[in-house]
Motif scaffolding. Structure first.
Motif, PDB file in Angstrom:
ATOM      1  N   UNK A   1       0.823  -1.216   0.000  1.00  0.00           N
ATOM      2  CA  UNK A   1       0.000   0.000   0.000  1.00  0.00           C
ATOM      3  C   UNK A   1       0.850   1.256   0.000  1.00  0.00           C
ATOM      4  N   UNK A   2       1.905   1.253   0.817  1.00  0.00           N
ATOM      5  CA  UNK A   2       2.805   2.405   0.833  1.00  0.00           C
ATOM      6  C   UNK A   2       3.473   2.603  -0.526  1.00  0.00           C
ATOM      7  N   UNK A   3       3.869   1.511  -1.137  1.00  0.00           N
ATOM      8  CA  UNK A   3       4.493   1.572  -2.459  1.00  0.00           C
ATOM      9  C   UNK A   3       3.507   2.128  -3.480  1.00  0.00           C
ATOM     10  N   UNK A   4       2.267   1.682  -3.458  1.00  0.00           N
ATOM     11  CA  UNK A   4       1.260   2.188  -4.391  1.00  0.00           C
ATOM     12  C   UNK A   4       0.940   3.658  -4.134  1.00  0.00           C
ATOM     13  N   UNK A   5       0.931   4.074  -2.875  1.00  0.00           N
ATOM     14  CA  UNK A   5       0.722   5.493  -2.569  1.00  0.00           C
ATOM     15  C   UNK A   5       1.876   6.316  -3.146  1.00  0.00           C
ATOM     16  N   UNK A   6       3.100   5.834  -2.994  1.00  0.00           N
ATOM     17  CA  UNK A   6       4.262   6.540  -3.554  1.00  0.00           C
ATOM     18  C   UNK A   6       4.196   6.635  -5.068  1.00  0.00           C
ATOM     19  N   UNK A   7       3.798   5.540  -5.716  1.00  0.00           N
ATOM     20  CA  UNK A   7       3.668   5.558  -7.176  1.00  0.00           C
ATOM     21  C   UNK A   7       2.559   6.530  -7.583  1.00  0.00           C
ATOM     22  N   UNK A   8       1.464   6.544  -6.829  1.00  0.00           N
ATOM     23  CA  UNK A   8       0.372   7.472  -7.137  1.00  0.00           C
ATOM     24  C   UNK A   8       0.784   8.917  -6.980  1.00  0.00           C
ATOM     25  N   UNK A   9       1.517   9.217  -5.914  1.00  0.00           N
ATOM     26  CA  UNK A   9       1.992  10.593  -5.698  1.00  0.00           C
ATOM     27  C   UNK A   9       2.949  10.999  -6.821  1.00  0.00           C
TER      28      UNK A   9
ATOM     29  N   UNK B   1       3.009   9.774  -9.888  1.00  0.00           N
ATOM     30  CA  UNK B   1       2.231   9.937 -11.118  1.00  0.00           C
ATOM     31  C   UNK B   1       1.457  11.248 -11.099  1.00  0.00           C
ATOM     32  N   UNK B   2       0.883  11.592  -9.972  1.00  0.00           N
ATOM     33  CA  UNK B   2       0.133  12.844  -9.862  1.00  0.00           C
ATOM     34  C   UNK B   2       1.062  14.050 -10.009  1.00  0.00           C
ATOM     35  N   UNK B   3       2.226  13.998  -9.395  1.00  0.00           N
ATOM     36  CA  UNK B   3       3.195  15.090  -9.541  1.00  0.00           C
ATOM     37  C   UNK B   3       3.669  15.240 -10.976  1.00  0.00           C
ATOM     38  N   UNK B   4       3.933  14.103 -11.627  1.00  0.00           N
ATOM     39  CA  UNK B   4       4.359  14.147 -13.031  1.00  0.00           C
ATOM     40  C   UNK B   4       3.256  14.720 -13.909  1.00  0.00           C
ATOM     41  N   UNK B   5       2.015  14.322 -13.641  1.00  0.00           N
ATOM     42  CA  UNK B   5       0.894  14.859 -14.424  1.00  0.00           C
ATOM     43  C   UNK B   5       0.771  16.373 -14.216  1.00  0.00           C
ATOM     44  N   UNK B   6       0.967  16.844 -13.000  1.00  0.00           N
ATOM     45  CA  UNK B   6       0.908  18.282 -12.736  1.00  0.00           C
ATOM     46  C   UNK B   6       2.001  19.042 -13.474  1.00  0.00           C
ATOM     47  N   UNK B   7       3.217  18.490 -13.444  1.00  0.00           N
ATOM     48  CA  UNK B   7       4.328  19.143 -14.140  1.00  0.00           C
ATOM     49  C   UNK B   7       4.071  19.161 -15.642  1.00  0.00           C
ATOM     50  N   UNK B   8       3.581  18.046 -16.189  1.00  0.00           N
ATOM     51  CA  UNK B   8       3.320  17.982 -17.627  1.00  0.00           C
ATOM     52  C   UNK B   8       2.182  18.915 -18.030  1.00  0.00           C
ATOM     53  N   UNK B   9       1.175  19.080 -17.185  1.00  0.00           N
ATOM     54  CA  UNK B   9       0.102  20.021 -17.495  1.00  0.00           C
ATOM     55  C   UNK B   9       0.609  21.459 -17.492  1.00  0.00           C
ATOM     56  N   UNK B  10       1.468  21.791 -16.531  1.00  0.00           N
ATOM     57  CA  UNK B  10       2.052  23.136 -16.523  1.00  0.00           C
ATOM     58  C   UNK B  10       2.941  23.356 -17.742  1.00  0.00           C
ATOM     59  N   UNK B  11       3.693  22.310 -18.121  1.00  0.00           N
ATOM     60  CA  UNK B  11       4.531  22.403 -19.320  1.00  0.00           C
ATOM     61  C   UNK B  11       3.676  22.579 -20.569  1.00  0.00           C
ATOM     62  N   UNK B  12       2.565  21.861 -20.659  1.00  0.00           N
ATOM     63  CA  UNK B  12       1.659  22.007 -21.797  1.00  0.00           C
ATOM     64  C   UNK B  12       1.090  23.422 -21.842  1.00  0.00           C
ATOM     65  N   UNK B  13       0.707  23.970 -20.710  1.00  0.00           N
ATOM     66  CA  UNK B  13       0.198  25.333 -20.640  1.00  0.00           C
ATOM     67  C   UNK B  13       1.266  26.321 -21.115  1.00  0.00           C
TER      68      UNK B  13
END
Length: 117
Positions: free
Chosen positions: A26-34, A36-48
């Motif tokens: 569960x901890x590993x999946x939470x880390x992967x989720x965080x 992935x969410x951080x990467x998605x945020x960075x990529x959205x800002x880069x797209x903007x």
């Protein structure tokens, strides 16, 4: 009785280890989720940023291409005599070797001859 206690102890130990493995997964999946969410945020800002930069670049390109000088542009390093009159850009031709040729309109032939003297 010892076998029974060792068996119960083994089951309890197995359950504790299984719960620990589940908690770790569960901890590993939470880390992967965080991540992935951080990467998605960075990529959205880069797209903007890319969209805004492309839009502003297009506006600058349009405005820069829309501007045309109203007077002929003088060439300080014109390959001719000193004091040669400015030649409009439309009248200059450059060949593959870099030689500049001036296209003189019919009405300006006398001016061109005067400038060559």
């Amino acid at each position: 009785m010892t076998r029974l206690l060792l068996g119960v102890l083994g089951v309890i130990l197995l359950a504790v280890v299984a719960l620990g493995v589940m908690w770790l997964a569960g901890q590993l999946l939470v880390g992967v989720g965080v991540a992935a969410l951080g990467t998605a945020g960075v990529l959205l800002r880069l797209l903007w940023f890319v969209i805004v930069a492309a839009g502003l670049g297009g506006v600058v390109f349009f405005v820069a291409n829309a501007w045309r000088p109203t007077r002929p542009v003088p060439f300080p390093e014109f390959p001719g005599k000193a004091g040669h009159p400015a030649v409009p850009l439309a009248d200059l031709r450059v060949d593959a070797r870099g030689h500049v040729e001036v296209q003189v309109p019919e009405g300006n032939a006398q001016e061109a001859q005067r400038a060559e003297r």
